[in-house]
Scaffold this motif. Structure first.
Motif, PDB file in Angstrom:
ATOM      1  N   GLU A   8       0.862  -1.188   0.000  1.00 14.74           N
ATOM      2  CA  GLU A   8       0.000   0.000   0.000  1.00 14.74           C
ATOM      3  C   GLU A   8       0.892   1.229   0.000  1.00 14.74           C
ATOM      4  O   GLU A   8       1.813   1.337   0.814  1.00 14.74           O
ATOM      5  N   LYS A  15       3.258   2.877   2.765  1.00 13.56           N
ATOM      6  CA  LYS A  15       2.449   3.067   3.956  1.00 13.56           C
ATOM      7  C   LYS A  15       2.874   2.114   5.074  1.00 13.56           C
ATOM      8  O   LYS A  15       3.349   1.005   4.826  1.00 13.56           O
ATOM      9  N   SER A  17       1.120   0.364   6.881  1.00 19.92           N
ATOM     10  CA  SER A  17       0.354  -0.884   6.835  1.00 19.92           C
ATOM     11  C   SER A  17       1.136  -2.000   6.161  1.00 19.92           C
ATOM     12  O   SER A  17       1.000  -3.177   6.512  1.00 19.92           O
ATOM     13  N   HIS A  20       3.376  -3.793   8.651  1.00 19.11           N
ATOM     14  CA  HIS A  20       2.643  -4.755   9.476  1.00 19.11           C
ATOM     15  C   HIS A  20       2.374  -6.032   8.685  1.00 19.11           C
ATOM     16  O   HIS A  20       2.513  -7.143   9.211  1.00 19.11           O
ATOM     17  N   PRO A  90      -2.674  -5.887   3.460  1.00 18.55           N
ATOM     18  CA  PRO A  90      -3.056  -5.297   4.744  1.00 18.55           C
ATOM     19  C   PRO A  90      -4.574  -5.173   4.814  1.00 18.55           C
ATOM     20  O   PRO A  90      -5.230  -4.911   3.798  1.00 18.55           O
ATOM     21  N   THR A  92      -6.716  -3.033   5.306  1.00 19.21           N
ATOM     22  CA  THR A  92      -7.095  -1.617   5.256  1.00 19.21           C
ATOM     23  C   THR A  92      -8.103  -1.459   4.124  1.00 19.21           C
ATOM     24  O   THR A  92      -8.435  -2.420   3.424  1.00 19.21           O
ATOM     25  N   LEU A 149      -3.769  -5.207  11.113  1.00 16.52           N
ATOM     26  CA  LEU A 149      -2.548  -4.486  11.447  1.00 16.52           C
ATOM     27  C   LEU A 149      -2.264  -4.497  12.946  1.00 16.52           C
ATOM     28  O   LEU A 149      -1.108  -4.603  13.371  1.00 16.52           O
ATOM     29  N   SER A 192      -4.528   4.642  13.123  1.00 12.83           N
ATOM     30  CA  SER A 192      -4.218   3.219  13.012  1.00 12.83           C
ATOM     31  C   SER A 192      -2.884   2.847  13.652  1.00 12.83           C
ATOM     32  O   SER A 192      -2.700   1.727  14.118  1.00 12.83           O
ATOM     33  N   LYS A 248     -12.081   1.668  12.415  1.00 13.29           N
ATOM     34  CA  LYS A 248     -10.689   1.221  12.428  1.00 13.29           C
ATOM     35  C   LYS A 248     -10.435   0.325  13.634  1.00 13.29           C
ATOM     36  O   LYS A 248     -10.945   0.565  14.720  1.00 13.29           O
TER      37      LYS A 248
END
Length: 312
Positions: A8, A15, A17, A20, A90, A92, A149, A192, A248
């Motif tokens: 991402e 990012k 994310s 993670h 991720p 997201t 995440l 997040s 989230k």
């Protein structure tokens, strides 16, 4: 076989994310590659190559994948899928948009919101708003995962030296295009990934009270601001602030819930926080069942007093 992470990014920066997702991917126990699908995104690929544990970065550079739309990113992912045993996204908005389309095209059963990697074919994920954990074994040739995440620490963004290989992006499907994108500019830590979150509920009474009461506390703690669904639905704050099953999922070091009763859908989004502090005038509020520290009292008196103590 190898694991592929779909990165991402915004064509400029990778990012958090993705870091993670990388932690989860490494626990599968196979070599890890990263796909960067974007436009003029060479610096994202360079950053991905520096991630610890990444062996190769695939750069698909084309204008029609710049926006990260599922209709155009999915064909590129599926064209590469035969070389991989796991595709990791991720969990997201980005990952949840693309992964189902990829899984459908591959005829695989997507495994969503993975919180634990048990083995290369077995995973744990929450069900019933986090009140139960399902252990899922997949026999699919290519396993399509989205990883939560909050369940995996972000990996190191330095220490790697992966090779970068350019690959062809699949042709533009012509099914969708980005018309506009309005991004919320945050002066505070991202919700997040924040270590401290101050979150408010309907008990604050209005958007003006939300700002007046919670912002001074967040400023003192260098915290992100969050909210319950009730507060968002009432118009106190934008949707970006929502914590919960339909918002989230967070797991900060400290989560301060102010004027939040603790509906099941909200608890599902924050009950993995290391320390939960609740302030509510209702001693029977469900939030106190998960709180490590609870204060029964008037939030309009308690929070300013807390700010004063932190300022002393």
């Amino acid at each position: 076989m190898t694991t592929l992470i779909i990165a991402e990014h915004d064509n400029i920066e990778i990012k958090a994310s993705t870091l993670h997702a990388l932690t989860a991917a490494r626990q599968i126990g196979k070599p890890v590659h990263v796909l960067v699908a974007g436009y003029q995104a060479s610096q994202v690929a360079t950053a991905a190559a520096k991630l610890e544990g990444v062996e190769k970065v695939l750069l698909a550079d084309a204008e029609h994948v710049a926006a990260g739309l599922a209709e155009n990113v999915e064909p590129t992912v599926t064209s590469l899928a035969s070389a991989y045993s796991h595709l990791v996204f991720p969990a997201t908005a980005f990952g949840k948009n693309i992964a189902p389309r990829v899984a459908a095209k591959l005829g695989a059963s997507q495994i969503s919101d993975v919180t634990t990697i048990v083995s290369a074919d077995t995973f744990e994920r929450p069900i019933y708003a986090g009140n139960a954990i399902a252990t899922v074994q997949s026999l699919d040739e290519v396993k399509v995962l989205t990883v939560r995440l909050a369940a995996f620490a972000g990996g190191s963004d330095n220490g790697g030296n992966a090779v970068i290989e350019k690959v062809e992006a699949a042709a533009d499907r012509g099914l969708s295009s980005l018309v506009s994108r309005e991004l919320t500019q945050l002066e505070r830590p991202d919700l997040s990934g924040a270590k401290v979150i101050v979150s408010g509920g309907r008990g604050l009474g209005s958007g003006e009270q939300y700002k007046a009461v919670l912002e001074p506390l967040a400023d003192k703690l260098h915290a992100a601001l969050g909210a319950s669904r009730a507060a968002v639905d009432a118009g106190y704050v934008p949707n970006d602030y929502q914590v919960g099953q339909t918002g989230k999922i967070v797991a900060p070091d400290v989560y301060i819930a102010v004027g939040i009763s603790g509906a099941i859908q909200h608890l599902a989004g924050m009950k993995d926080s290391k320390t939960i502090i609740a302030i509510n005038k209702d001693a029977e509020a469900p939030i106190f069942a998960v709180a490590d520290v609870g204060l029964v009292g008037d939030l309009f008196e308690a929070v300013p007093q807390l700010v004063a103590k932190l300022s002393a």
